[in-house]
Design a protein around this motif. Structure first.
Motif, PDB file in Angstrom:
ATOM      1  N   LEU A  26       0.788  -1.100   0.094  1.00 26.75           N
ATOM      2  CA  LEU A  26       0.030  -0.011   0.064  1.00 26.75           C
ATOM      3  C   LEU A  26       0.789   1.167  -0.102  1.00 26.75           C
ATOM      4  CD1 LEU A  26      -2.792  -0.964   2.674  1.00 26.75           C
ATOM      5  CD2 LEU A  26      -2.954  -1.149   0.210  1.00 26.75           C
ATOM      6  N   TYR A  27       1.880   1.061   0.782  1.00 25.57           N
ATOM      7  CA  TYR A  27       2.847   2.495   0.943  1.00 25.57           C
ATOM      8  C   TYR A  27       4.284   1.942   0.782  1.00 25.57           C
ATOM      9  CZ  TYR A  27      -1.596   3.445   3.028  1.00 25.57           C
ATOM     10  OH  TYR A  27      -2.958   3.651   3.253  1.00 25.57           O
ATOM     11  N   PHE A  28       5.033   2.846   0.618  1.00 22.83           N
ATOM     12  CA  PHE A  28       6.666   2.580   0.427  1.00 22.83           C
ATOM     13  C   PHE A  28       7.327   3.797   0.457  1.00 22.83           C
ATOM     14  CE2 PHE A  28       5.455   3.309  -3.984  1.00 22.83           C
ATOM     15  CZ  PHE A  28       6.533   3.971  -4.685  1.00 22.83           C
ATOM     16  N   ASN A  29       8.701   3.561   0.593  1.00 21.87           N
ATOM     17  CA  ASN A  29       9.834   4.432   0.566  1.00 21.87           C
ATOM     18  C   ASN A  29      11.029   3.615   0.348  1.00 21.87           C
ATOM     19  OD1 ASN A  29      11.508   6.723   0.782  1.00 21.87           O
ATOM     20  ND2 ASN A  29      10.123   7.581   2.454  1.00 21.87           N
ATOM     21  N   HIS A  30      11.473   3.986  -0.732  1.00 19.28           N
ATOM     22  CA  HIS A  30      12.820   3.362  -1.208  1.00 19.28           C
ATOM     23  C   HIS A  30      14.045   4.061  -0.704  1.00 19.28           C
ATOM     24  CE1 HIS A  30      10.438   0.601  -3.393  1.00 19.28           C
ATOM     25  NE2 HIS A  30      10.183   1.411  -4.554  1.00 19.28           N
ATOM     26  N   LEU A 104      23.623  26.760   3.143  1.00 22.65           N
ATOM     27  CA  LEU A 104      23.241  27.742   4.231  1.00 22.65           C
ATOM     28  C   LEU A 104      22.286  26.941   4.931  1.00 22.65           C
ATOM     29  CD1 LEU A 104      22.584  31.022   2.196  1.00 22.65           C
ATOM     30  CD2 LEU A 104      24.553  30.199   3.344  1.00 22.65           C
ATOM     31  N   GLY A 105      21.339  25.918   4.632  1.00 20.63           N
ATOM     32  CA  GLY A 105      20.511  25.454   5.534  1.00 20.63           C
ATOM     33  C   GLY A 105      19.918  24.181   4.869  1.00 20.63           C
ATOM     34  N   PHE A 106      19.225  23.495   5.787  1.00 19.92           N
ATOM     35  CA  PHE A 106      18.619  22.307   5.359  1.00 19.92           C
ATOM     36  C   PHE A 106      17.331  21.809   6.074  1.00 19.92           C
ATOM     37  CE2 PHE A 106      20.473  21.243   9.184  1.00 19.92           C
ATOM     38  CZ  PHE A 106      19.781  19.887   9.804  1.00 19.92           C
ATOM     39  N   GLN A 107      16.592  20.842   5.402  1.00 21.58           N
ATOM     40  CA  GLN A 107      15.384  20.286   6.111  1.00 21.58           C
ATOM     41  C   GLN A 107      15.362  18.622   5.927  1.00 21.58           C
ATOM     42  OE1 GLN A 107      12.832  22.352   3.185  1.00 21.58           O
ATOM     43  NE2 GLN A 107      11.577  23.210   4.607  1.00 21.58           N
ATOM     44  N   THR A 108      14.971  17.964   6.596  1.00 21.47           N
ATOM     45  CA  THR A 108      14.619  16.663   6.534  1.00 21.47           C
ATOM     46  C   THR A 108      12.941  16.379   6.194  1.00 21.47           C
ATOM     47  OG1 THR A 108      14.729  16.031   8.617  1.00 21.47           O
ATOM     48  CG2 THR A 108      16.868  16.009   7.477  1.00 21.47           C
ATOM     49  N   LYS A 109      12.858  15.315   5.847  1.00 22.12           N
ATOM     50  CA  LYS A 109      11.302  14.789   5.783  1.00 22.12           C
ATOM     51  C   LYS A 109      11.188  13.387   6.091  1.00 22.12           C
ATOM     52  CE  LYS A 109       9.527  14.404   1.530  1.00 22.12           C
ATOM     53  NZ  LYS A 109       9.024  14.977   0.281  1.00 22.12           N
ATOM     54  N   ILE A 110       9.941  13.039   6.918  1.00 22.71           N
ATOM     55  CA  ILE A 110       9.490  11.569   6.964  1.00 22.71           C
ATOM     56  C   ILE A 110       8.316  11.544   6.100  1.00 22.71           C
ATOM     57  CG2 ILE A 110       8.453  10.074   8.474  1.00 22.71           C
ATOM     58  CD1 ILE A 110      10.141  11.234  10.768  1.00 22.71           C
ATOM     59  N   PHE A 111       8.343  10.448   5.241  1.00 24.31           N
ATOM     60  CA  PHE A 111       7.221  10.309   4.310  1.00 24.31           C
ATOM     61  C   PHE A 111       6.982   8.961   3.828  1.00 24.31           C
ATOM     62  CE2 PHE A 111      11.398  10.784   2.229  1.00 24.31           C
ATOM     63  CZ  PHE A 111      11.301  10.316   0.862  1.00 24.31           C
ATOM     64  N   SER A 208       5.914  21.171   8.912  1.00 22.92           N
ATOM     65  CA  SER A 208       4.410  21.063   8.064  1.00 22.92           C
ATOM     66  C   SER A 208       4.093  19.674   7.681  1.00 22.92           C
ATOM     67  CB  SER A 208       4.908  21.689   7.052  1.00 22.92           C
ATOM     68  OG  SER A 208       4.874  23.235   7.047  1.00 22.92           O
ATOM     69  N   PHE A 209       2.547  19.503   7.660  1.00 23.22           N
ATOM     70  CA  PHE A 209       2.184  18.298   7.094  1.00 23.22           C
ATOM     71  C   PHE A 209       1.791  18.666   5.641  1.00 23.22           C
ATOM     72  CE2 PHE A 209       1.722  17.454  11.548  1.00 23.22           C
ATOM     73  CZ  PHE A 209       2.221  16.040  11.513  1.00 23.22           C
ATOM     74  N   GLY A 210       1.404  17.759   4.843  1.00 23.24           N
ATOM     75  CA  GLY A 210       1.089  17.934   3.703  1.00 23.24           C
ATOM     76  C   GLY A 210       1.073  16.437   2.757  1.00 23.24           C
ATOM     77  N   VAL A 211       0.880  16.984   1.254  1.00 23.11           N
ATOM     78  CA  VAL A 211       1.007  15.774   0.308  1.00 23.11           C
ATOM     79  C   VAL A 211       1.852  16.530  -0.806  1.00 23.11           C
ATOM     80  CG1 VAL A 211      -1.177  16.331  -0.770  1.00 23.11           C
ATOM     81  CG2 VAL A 211      -0.253  14.244  -0.886  1.00 23.11           C
ATOM     82  N   SER A 212       2.588  15.505  -1.524  1.00 20.69           N
ATOM     83  CA  SER A 212       3.396  16.147  -2.776  1.00 20.69           C
ATOM     84  C   SER A 212       3.253  15.051  -3.875  1.00 20.69           C
ATOM     85  CB  SER A 212       4.653  16.506  -2.154  1.00 20.69           C
ATOM     86  OG  SER A 212       5.406  15.174  -1.761  1.00 20.69           O
ATOM     87  N   LYS A 213       3.515  15.780  -5.060  1.00 21.47           N
ATOM     88  CA  LYS A 213       3.949  14.697  -6.365  1.00 21.47           C
ATOM     89  C   LYS A 213       4.996  15.712  -7.093  1.00 21.47           C
ATOM     90  CE  LYS A 213       1.455  12.472  -9.970  1.00 21.47           C
ATOM     91  NZ  LYS A 213       0.492  12.586 -11.070  1.00 21.47           N
ATOM     92  N   ALA A 214       6.206  15.394  -6.273  1.00 20.31           N
ATOM     93  CA  ALA A 214       7.189  16.280  -6.744  1.00 20.31           C
ATOM     94  C   ALA A 214       7.907  15.837  -8.098  1.00 20.31           C
ATOM     95  CB  ALA A 214       8.203  16.210  -5.756  1.00 20.31           C
ATOM     96  N   GLN A 236      15.372  11.507  -7.795  1.00 17.62           N
ATOM     97  CA  GLN A 236      14.719  10.555  -8.243  1.00 17.62           C
ATOM     98  C   GLN A 236      13.069  10.576  -7.508  1.00 17.62           C
ATOM     99  OE1 GLN A 236      15.451   6.362  -8.679  1.00 17.62           O
ATOM    100  NE2 GLN A 236      13.570   5.577  -8.814  1.00 17.62           N
ATOM    101  N   CYS A 237      12.054  10.974  -8.206  1.00 15.58           N
ATOM    102  CA  CYS A 237      10.641  11.002  -7.387  1.00 15.58           C
ATOM    103  C   CYS A 237       9.813   9.868  -7.769  1.00 15.58           C
ATOM    104  CB  CYS A 237       9.943  12.289  -7.738  1.00 15.58           C
ATOM    105  SG  CYS A 237      11.084  13.905  -7.548  1.00 15.58           S
ATOM    106  N   ASP A 238       9.107   9.331  -6.975  1.00 15.14           N
ATOM    107  CA  ASP A 238       8.290   8.095  -6.998  1.00 15.14           C
ATOM    108  C   ASP A 238       6.667   8.281  -6.847  1.00 15.14           C
ATOM    109  OD1 ASP A 238      10.560   6.844  -7.190  1.00 15.14           O
ATOM    110  OD2 ASP A 238      10.602   6.160  -5.090  1.00 15.14           O
ATOM    111  N   GLY A 239       6.084   9.474  -7.168  1.00 10.63           N
ATOM    112  CA  GLY A 239       4.705   9.815  -7.279  1.00 10.63           C
ATOM    113  C   GLY A 239       4.143  10.294  -6.059  1.00 10.63           C
ATOM    114  N   VAL A 240       2.953  10.217  -5.444  1.00 13.85           N
ATOM    115  CA  VAL A 240       2.269  10.879  -4.486  1.00 13.85           C
ATOM    116  C   VAL A 240       2.780  10.529  -2.963  1.00 13.85           C
ATOM    117  CG1 VAL A 240       0.163  11.281  -3.493  1.00 13.85           C
ATOM    118  CG2 VAL A 240       0.340  11.365  -5.935  1.00 13.85           C
ATOM    119  N   ALA A 241       2.984  11.402  -2.275  1.00 21.83           N
ATOM    120  CA  ALA A 241       3.803  11.151  -0.879  1.00 21.83           C
ATOM    121  C   ALA A 241       2.958  11.908  -0.003  1.00 21.83           C
ATOM    122  CB  ALA A 241       5.195  11.438  -1.167  1.00 21.83           C
ATOM    123  N   ILE A 242       2.827  11.227   1.325  1.00 24.47           N
ATOM    124  CA  ILE A 242       2.423  12.041   2.438  1.00 24.47           C
ATOM    125  C   ILE A 242       3.374  12.466   3.297  1.00 24.47           C
ATOM    126  CG2 ILE A 242       1.906  10.061   3.626  1.00 24.47           C
ATOM    127  CD1 ILE A 242      -0.300  11.281   5.290  1.00 24.47           C
TER     128      ILE A 242
END
Length: 734
Positions: A26-30, A104-111, A208-214, A236-242
């Motif tokens: 149903l969900y994945f993250n390579h 200069l700066g960075f962000q990380t993400k759990i998705f 921030s929470f949200g959804v992406s299709k990067a 590389q982008c793999d589709g729609v992510a929460i």
């Protein structure tokens, strides 16, 4: 290697992970290690990599890896996965091991990517107060209005609970993410983030929470909303992510046009990043749950309730009986006489209660007849002749001097100028104002005092409503004084249901009950089943909002009270579940510029978004504490009891409950403001409705159950509380 969450399995392999149910992914993250970098040119690029090591330890899974930027900066990411309380907890530590001056700066993400579909329109979304379904009825600047965009992010401080859920429409499969625990602090207050750039702030602890299709490209926005893109060949982008991205992003949000430029659909895209500084550590955690729900309403209710007990703020301490009396004394002082006209200011500036005008509305913002009834009731109960005189003065003024030849009252007049104001006849105003007049009529009737002119005023208005009601049971939101419709929208239809039921109880005229049921049927089909909770206020366009849900709850509960039909109770619960999610239940700190404001010492919980997509909120949820408690007695659902007590206490944090904050009168309350950016801004004033929505449920609690506090009411035997909860049994015993 795997972790099990009920019917779902979290599988680790090849440096990535996937979530399966009954053998179906149903969900994945390579590549779970995502990092976005702001470089010295102001460009934000991103990439993600797989874990280097994954191992089981102490009943959970530890995973880690290093991310190296194009400039040579190195970030070590360590994640720990555990199952706690039925949720997957992901705790992350991201440490800058090496920093290059050009980063200069960075962000990380759990998705998590969606494996079922990469079409954003295949899902419905739930972000409390911000995004419902696909926000088709939200305003033009709300999230999700253009699902062709890549990113839909907003700070967690815009939502009553820091959580986000997305549900696959066809299957009902749902993934929900939330902050594990409230741990936000104030950001840097010595800078301003107002334009479409990335801002470095070491103190920012909000994500921030949200959804992406990067897409594998950078997005660089000009200050006026134009976007420039550059390819990222190694991404590389793999589709729609929460997503939960940390620190925060507000983007890609629809924005107002800026400057003399013709930008089609200008966007706002503001980002915060942590400094790329050796030794800097990100430390945060999220909860993730997986479930399958039969419909959107069930998903909304259950995902909200999963997070609610974990993140709910402590209960505020307030003596509601004492506060009620102080607010009534204040309303007595605030009510002035201008010839035959009586009423309160339309607004008064704080902290000194400087009146701006005596423009008066029968309901809605003004709530003049409601205040008149409360003054009359309190004056009689406390033998206060001034309160009785002013209460009767308000009620007599409206019933004697505002009826029109067409049979419907003027709803807005200027008391000191002695002139009606050029406003149409709002159905919301009529419902508010006339309910209170019927209540006052019944109150006096029970004391042996007859006010035939009050009842005649209500009968004329009720008959006018029957005349205007459409064949489908609806009414338009407003009408001109010649009786023609002013607006095509029918969204205010629920607002007159309680009034018509009261008129049926008093007059025994069946047509009033039939009309109320017809209006309820339209509201049931369109607002409950259609999830079109919009147009609840008289100063907003026809957009998704809180107060339309509140008036649906009022209407459906009244219809259940009078008919006993379960469909009305189901609809009342649906509206109540929706409305609840507009409320700030989890606390976070804000900077308050007004030294006399109670929020200099109190929490913001109990405040609530006004419309879908708003930032910050007001005190209107105070109007609902009594209704949620009654709903608890109707259903036995303990969530409604818990939430009723939360509202009955925590909303009062906006009041100067004992005079120690410095307002001129004890009990005064500020309307509300914007605080989701953690700096309070707004109209620093009092409006009549702010106090009315606090005294109204307080008087109803006492009249129905004999106490002001939920904890005291709960001491009564359940059978006795349920008997008293049948409020229409003794409403008009004549």
């Amino acid at each position: 290697m795997k972790l099990t969450l009920g019917a779902y399995e979290l599988l680790f392999a090849d440096g990535g992970l996937s979530v399966a149910k009954d053998g179906r992914e149903l969900y994945f993250n390579h590549r779970p290690i995502y990092v976005s970098i702001k470089d010295y040119g102001g460009i934000s690029g991103f990439r993600d990599v797989a874990y280097e090591t994954v191992c089981e330890k102490d009943g959970g899974v530890n995973a880690e890896g290093r991310f190296t930027t194009d400039n040579g900066s190195v970030i070590l990411v360590r994640d720990r996965y555990t199952v706690e309380g039925g949720a997957l907890k992901i705790a992350r530590k991201a440490l800058v091991e090496k920093a290059n001056e050009d980063d200069l700066g960075f962000q990380t993400k759990i998705f998590f990517y969606q494996a079922v579909s990469d079409d954003l329109r295949a899902y419905n979304y739930f972000y409390p107060g911000q995004w419902y379904r696909q926000n088709e009825f939200a305003g033009p600047r709300a999230m999700g209005k253009n699902l062709d965009l890549q990113y839909h992010y907003r700070k967690e401080t815009y939502a009553g609970l820091p959580m986000f859920a997305m549900q696959h429409i066809e299957s009902g499969e749902t993934i929900s993410m939330s902050r594990w625990a409230p741990c936000e602090t104030l950001p840097s207050l010595d800078r301003t983030a107002t334009e479409n750039y990335a801002y470095v702030d070491a103190k920012m602890t909000v994500g921030s929470f949200g959804v992406s299709k990067a897409k594998p490209e950078t997005l660089t926005y000009t200050y006026y909303g134009h976007v420039m893109t550059n390819p990222l060949p190694n991404t590389q982008c793999d589709g729609v992510a929460i997503d939960y991205i940390y620190p925060a992003v507000n983007g890609q949000m629809p924005a107002a046009a800026r400057g003399p430029f013709n930008v089609d659909w200008p966007l706002s895209n503001i980002t915060w990043v942590h400094p790329m500084r050796e030794g800097f550590l990100q430390d945060y955690a999220v909860a993730v749950t997986f479930a399958q729900y039969p419909d959107y309403n069930t998903m909304l209710r259950e995902t909200w309730r999963e997070v609610y007990p974990r993140l709910k703020d402590r209960l505020f301490t307030v003596d509601n009986e004492s506060l009620f009396d102080n607010m009534m004394r204040f309303l007595k002082v605030a009510t002035r006489q201008f010839g035959t006209a009586f009423g309160t200011p339309f607004a008064a500036q704080l902290p000194d209660f400087d009146p701006s005008s005596f423009s008066a509305e029968i309901g809605f913002v003004g709530q003049q007849t409601g205040i008149g009834y409360q003054l009359l009731r309190w004056g009689v109960m406390n033998n206060d002749e001034e309160a009785i005189y002013k209460g009767l003065g308000i009620l007599n003024y409206w019933t004697h001097e505002t009826m029109t030849e067409t049979g419907c009252p003027k709803v807005w007049v200027h008391l000191s100028a002695h002139q009606p104001e050029p406003q149409p006849q709002w159905i919301r105003q009529i419902g508010d104002g006339l309910e209170a007049i019927v209540d006052a009529y019944v109150f006096e009737k029970k004391r042996g005092i007859e006010h035939e002119e009050w009842l005649d005023y209500c009968v004329k208005t009720a008959d006018w409503l029957l005349e205007k009601q459409n064949e489908d049971g609806s009414l338009y939101r407003s009408y001109y004084y010649d009786g023609t419709r002013c607006m095509d929208s029918k969204a205010s239809t629920p607002c007159i249901v309680r009034f018509l039921i009261q008129m049926y109880l008093v007059t025994k005229k069946q047509a009033y009950l039939d009309s109320a049921i017809a209006a309820g049927n339209w509201s049931y089909d369109n607002m409950y089943l259609g999830f079109e909770y919009r147009g609840g206020t008289c100063d907003q366009s026809d957009v998704l909002d809180k107060e339309s849900g509140i008036y649906c709850m009022f209407a459906f509960m009244a219809l259940y009270d009078i008919t006993g039909e379960k469909r009305w109770l189901d609809a009342a619960c649906g509206a109540a579940d929706y409305v609840e999610t507009y409320t700030f239940v989890a606390d976070f700190p804000i900077h308050m510029p007004y030294p006399c404001h109670p929020f200099t010492r109190n929490h913001i919980t109990g405040q609530s978004n006004v419309t879908c997509g708003a930032g910050g909120g007001d005190v209107y949820m105070a109007a609902c504490s009594y209704q949620y408690y009654r709903l608890y007695l109707m259903t036995g659902d303990p969530q409604y009891c818990d939430f009723a007590e939360f509202l009955n206490l925590n909303v009062k944090q906006a009041n100067d409950i004992d005079g120690s904050c410095g307002y001129k009168y004890i009990g005064m309350v500020n309307e509300g403001g914007s605080f989701s950016e953690q700096q309070y801004t707004g109209r620093y004033h009092w409006l009549p409705w702010c106090t009315f929505v606090e005294v109204d449920p307080a008087s109803r609690f006492y009249d129905t159950f004999g106490a002001h506090e939920v904890a005291d009411i709960e001491k009564l035997p359940l059978e006795e509380r349920q008997r008293r909860n049948r409020i229409y049994d003794a409403y008009y015993p004549f």
